[in-house]
Design a protein around this motif. Structure first.
Motif, PDB file in Angstrom:
ATOM      1  N   UNK A 157       0.853  -1.194   0.000  1.00 30.64           N
ATOM      2  CA  UNK A 157       0.000   0.000   0.000  1.00 30.64           C
ATOM      3  C   UNK A 157       0.886   1.241   0.000  1.00 30.64           C
ATOM      4  N   UNK A 158       0.841   1.987  -1.090  1.00 26.43           N
ATOM      5  CA  UNK A 158       1.666   3.179  -1.244  1.00 26.43           C
ATOM      6  C   UNK A 158       0.763   4.400  -1.162  1.00 26.43           C
ATOM      7  N   UNK A 159       1.122   5.330  -0.287  1.00 29.72           N
ATOM      8  CA  UNK A 159       0.326   6.545  -0.109  1.00 29.72           C
ATOM      9  C   UNK A 159       1.073   7.713  -0.747  1.00 29.72           C
ATOM     10  N   UNK A 160       0.449   8.310  -1.763  1.00 30.83           N
ATOM     11  CA  UNK A 160       1.050   9.442  -2.467  1.00 30.83           C
ATOM     12  C   UNK A 160       0.416  10.738  -1.999  1.00 30.83           C
ATOM     13  N   UNK A 161       1.240  11.752  -1.833  1.00 25.45           N
ATOM     14  CA  UNK A 161       0.728  13.084  -1.525  1.00 25.45           C
ATOM     15  C   UNK A 161       0.204  13.729  -2.805  1.00 25.45           C
ATOM     16  N   UNK A 162      -0.560  14.773  -2.648  1.00 25.27           N
ATOM     17  CA  UNK A 162      -1.189  15.413  -3.807  1.00 25.27           C
ATOM     18  C   UNK A 162      -0.157  15.963  -4.788  1.00 25.27           C
ATOM     19  N   UNK A 163       0.998  16.414  -4.276  1.00 25.30           N
ATOM     20  CA  UNK A 163       2.013  17.019  -5.129  1.00 25.30           C
ATOM     21  C   UNK A 163       2.966  15.995  -5.740  1.00 25.30           C
ATOM     22  N   UNK A 219       6.984   0.907 -12.780  1.00 29.74           N
ATOM     23  CA  UNK A 219       6.400  -0.356 -12.313  1.00 29.74           C
ATOM     24  C   UNK A 219       6.772  -1.523 -13.231  1.00 29.74           C
ATOM     25  N   UNK A 220       6.773  -1.284 -14.542  1.00 29.71           N
ATOM     26  CA  UNK A 220       7.040  -2.378 -15.475  1.00 29.71           C
ATOM     27  C   UNK A 220       8.484  -2.868 -15.389  1.00 29.71           C
ATOM     28  N   UNK A 221       9.393  -2.025 -14.867  1.00 33.09           N
ATOM     29  CA  UNK A 221      10.805  -2.417 -14.780  1.00 33.09           C
ATOM     30  C   UNK A 221      11.039  -3.503 -13.735  1.00 33.09           C
ATOM     31  N   UNK A 222      10.153  -3.577 -12.747  1.00 31.35           N
ATOM     32  CA  UNK A 222      10.351  -4.561 -11.672  1.00 31.35           C
ATOM     33  C   UNK A 222       9.249  -5.602 -11.609  1.00 31.35           C
ATOM     34  N   UNK A 223       8.190  -5.426 -12.422  1.00 31.64           N
ATOM     35  CA  UNK A 223       7.055  -6.362 -12.354  1.00 31.64           C
ATOM     36  C   UNK A 223       7.481  -7.787 -12.682  1.00 31.64           C
ATOM     37  N   UNK A 225      -0.232  -9.149  -3.186  1.00 39.94           N
ATOM     38  CA  UNK A 225       0.650  -7.995  -3.026  1.00 39.94           C
ATOM     39  C   UNK A 225       0.585  -7.098  -4.268  1.00 39.94           C
ATOM     40  N   UNK A 226       0.591  -7.713  -5.444  1.00 36.37           N
ATOM     41  CA  UNK A 226       0.496  -6.960  -6.700  1.00 36.37           C
ATOM     42  C   UNK A 226      -0.800  -6.162  -6.758  1.00 36.37           C
ATOM     43  N   UNK A 227      -1.881  -6.767  -6.294  1.00 35.33           N
ATOM     44  CA  UNK A 227      -3.167  -6.080  -6.309  1.00 35.33           C
ATOM     45  C   UNK A 227      -3.090  -4.796  -5.485  1.00 35.33           C
ATOM     46  N   UNK A 228      -2.503  -4.884  -4.301  1.00 34.33           N
ATOM     47  CA  UNK A 228      -2.426  -3.705  -3.440  1.00 34.33           C
ATOM     48  C   UNK A 228      -1.542  -2.614  -4.059  1.00 34.33           C
ATOM     49  N   UNK A 288      -3.713 -16.244 -11.268  1.00 31.03           N
ATOM     50  CA  UNK A 288      -4.419 -15.818 -10.061  1.00 31.03           C
ATOM     51  C   UNK A 288      -4.688 -14.318 -10.090  1.00 31.03           C
ATOM     52  N   UNK A 289      -3.680 -13.538 -10.510  1.00 30.75           N
ATOM     53  CA  UNK A 289      -3.846 -12.085 -10.589  1.00 30.75           C
ATOM     54  C   UNK A 289      -4.965 -11.711 -11.549  1.00 30.75           C
ATOM     55  N   UNK A 290      -5.111 -12.471 -12.629  1.00 30.90           N
ATOM     56  CA  UNK A 290      -6.160 -12.194 -13.608  1.00 30.90           C
ATOM     57  C   UNK A 290      -7.547 -12.339 -12.996  1.00 30.90           C
TER      58      UNK A 290
END
Length: 568
Positions: free
Chosen positions: A79-85, A95-99, A108-111, A144-146
């Protein structure tokens, strides 16, 4: 043995070289206190410049944010929380570089993915990219992710197809999942040649495989199959296009946009596509075609074929929508000029209207065209009649027309003199101005100027007679007419503005005008308003035409000359 997960600080066995360099460098900096692995995204953005000594350029930034994404995600259980800025798009892109190397479980991927969804435009596409790579590496986990994220089904299936083509075809038979099969193939990467050939053989065996997805599949596989199958693939594509082509506009335009070389097959495709356009979306389809081929199609013969095809199978006025293609053809002056002239002198009125519009829009009055040298007698006559038929702007029509006063053909001179009378009644001195610029001298020019002087004198006498002016003889009726005209125009403007966002609000702002027309900016500096002016000659007699005269004039403009002369 428990699988090792990438947490942003460890080195994975199949990690990219650049990612390994970035992670090792950050660990070194952290060990000496010059950097710290932080769970706050804004910290990583602030210290992005720390990897500059690695010399990885823009690519280095991608791997830097990939490492930060992995670290923050693992620390917070996905769970990653991003600020508005926070510039969320940068983490989403990485994301695609480490997926495909992180080894993360589906839950975990879903979250992680849900931390990004809906944050910015284009984010979902980047998540799709990552899920496809995930499927390309982790087949069972991706299945499973699908089930957990069905909105990414096609991307994940593309990854599964590239991961294990035989297993994919067994578990998801194409005949039962033909849409998914087609769309997954379009997105799939790194398929072997035998797998590509098998995919094609499978597709042509599927009954009723005629959807938009099917078209996208065959267009994608066309450049990948072996020579033996390529001919069959082209037959299938042309069979699909034969008929109503509107459903296939998007995949065909995407394909044509990506094609660098225009082959005979692509030429046949675009012409067949235009011929089959139907329904209300015709204009949108033409815009899409123009955007896809207007840039890289430079062959003037093909461009001319496209315009003729549009005029013959749709409407001549639809040619005007193809702005990109028109600009490309305009680069070939002779071809463009010949096409415009063929429209200007066409027997059908709508063609002539389009031809004159093209003549005016592209200012062919400044071209090298010489009607006396380039046209035989009959076509000189048609050129005169058509160019003066709709009372177009004398500044664009007359420079190439008036030299025909000196044509060696008497019939051409007589027709021009006959047509110039009514035209001069409307434009008066503008016609004389063009004559003076051309510096033409002949007895026919003298006749025209004498006619102008007599008419100008008559009009001046007419204006001096107040008894004939409604401003004086019918004052109340005249004022009421002007008032109603003003009210009508205001109502028309208000109606036109309904439901439309004022574009000026996006590109300009309100300012307070001072006396003298100046305005003061936010720094207190006074500026003068820019003076912008545009003018063009206007017809003097257009408002004096009766409804019957207007109808007769319109009929003359759009009439079919072949029907009129019995040549049809």
């Amino acid at each position: 043995m428990k699988e090792v997960l990438f947490n942003g600080r460890n080195i994975m066995p199949n990690s990219q070289e650049e990612l390994t360099k970035v992670v090792n460098f950050l660990n070194e900096k952290a060990d000496v206190g010059e950097f710290k692995f932080c769970e706050t995204p804004s910290y990583w953005t602030k210290h992005e410049g720390i990897i500059k000594p690695l010399g990885l350029g823009h690519d280095g930034a991608g791997y830097y944010f990939a490492a930060s994404l992995a670290f923050i995600a693992v620390k917070n259980d996905g769970r990653i929380v991003f600020a508005e800025k926070d510039h969320v798009w940068r983490w989403a892109w990485s994301f695609h570089l480490i997926a495909g190397i992180a080894g993360w479980d589906p839950d975990f991927m879903v979250r992680v993915i849900q931390s990004f969804e809906g944050k910015q435009d284009g984010i979902d596409g980047l998540m799709s990219w990552g899920t496809q790579i995930y499927g390309n590496t982790y087949y069972d986990k991706a299945v499973t992710l699908m089930s957990l994220l069905p909105q990414y089904r096609v991307s994940i299936m593309a990854g599964l197809m590239a991961n294990n083509f035989e297993r994919y075809c067994t578990e998801y038979p194409a005949v039962d999942n033909k849409e998914d099969f087609a769309l997954a193939f379009v997105k799939a990467n790194s398929l072997k040649q035998n797998e590509v050939n098998k995919a094609f053989d499978t597709a042509i065996s599927i009954p009723q495989f005629t959807s938009t997805a099917a078209m996208a599949f065959f267009l994608t596989i066309h450049g990948k199959v072996d020579k033996k199958r390529k001919g069959k693939c082209e037959e299938v594509i042309l069979d699909l296009i034969n008929g109503n082509t509107t459903p296939y506009v998007t995949p065909l335009c995407n394909w044509m946009f990506m094609e660098q070389e225009v082959t005979a097959f692509e030429e046949e495709c675009v012409l067949s596509l235009i011929k089959g356009l139907r329904g209300e979306k015709k204009e949108v389809s033409l815009d899409a075609i123009d955007s896809s081929i207007g840039i890289h199609v430079k062959d003037p013969e093909l461009l001319t074929k496209i315009f003729v095809c549009i005029a013959e199978n749709l409407q001549p006025t639809d040619v005007l929508r193809m702005e990109g293609c028109l600009r490309s053809l305009h680069d070939h002056n002779d071809y463009f000029q010949n096409m415009v002239l063929s429209f200007v002198m066409h027997p059908k009125g709508m063609y002539r209207i389009v031809g004159r519009r093209l003549w005016d829009n592209f200012h062919l009055e400044s071209s090298s065209f010489d009607a006396q040298k380039d046209l035989p007698e009959e076509f000189q006559c048609l050129f005169v009649i058509s160019m003066l038929q709709d009372y177009g702007n004398p500044e664009t029509r007359l420079p190439k027309l008036l030299p025909l006063i000196d044509s060696k053909y008497e019939r051409v001179r007589n027709i021009l003199m006959g047509q110039l009378g009514p035209y001069l009644d409307d434009y008066m001195g503008h016609v004389i101005n063009v004559l003076n610029k051309l510096k033409q001298e002949s007895k026919y020019v003298d006749v025209i100027k004498q006619y102008y002087e007599r008419r100008a004198d008559a009009l001046e006498k007419r204006r001096s007679m107040k008894e004939l002016s409604p401003r004086y003889s019918h004052m109340s009726e005249f004022q009421e007419t002007m008032r109603l005209q003003k009210v009508h125009m205001q109502e028309q403007m208000r109606e036109a503005e309904k439901g439309h966002k004022n574009i000026l609000k996006d590109i300009a702002k309100n300012v307070v005008l001072a006396r003298g027309g100046g305005w003061r900016d936010e720094n207190g500096v006074v500026h003068h308003l820019a003076h912008i002016k545009f003018s063009m000659p206007s017809r003097q007699l257009v408002q004096s035409m009766t409804p019957m005269e207007q109808e007769n004039w319109i009929n003359r403009v759009i009439e079919d000359w072949d029907v009129k002369t019995g040549n049809n």
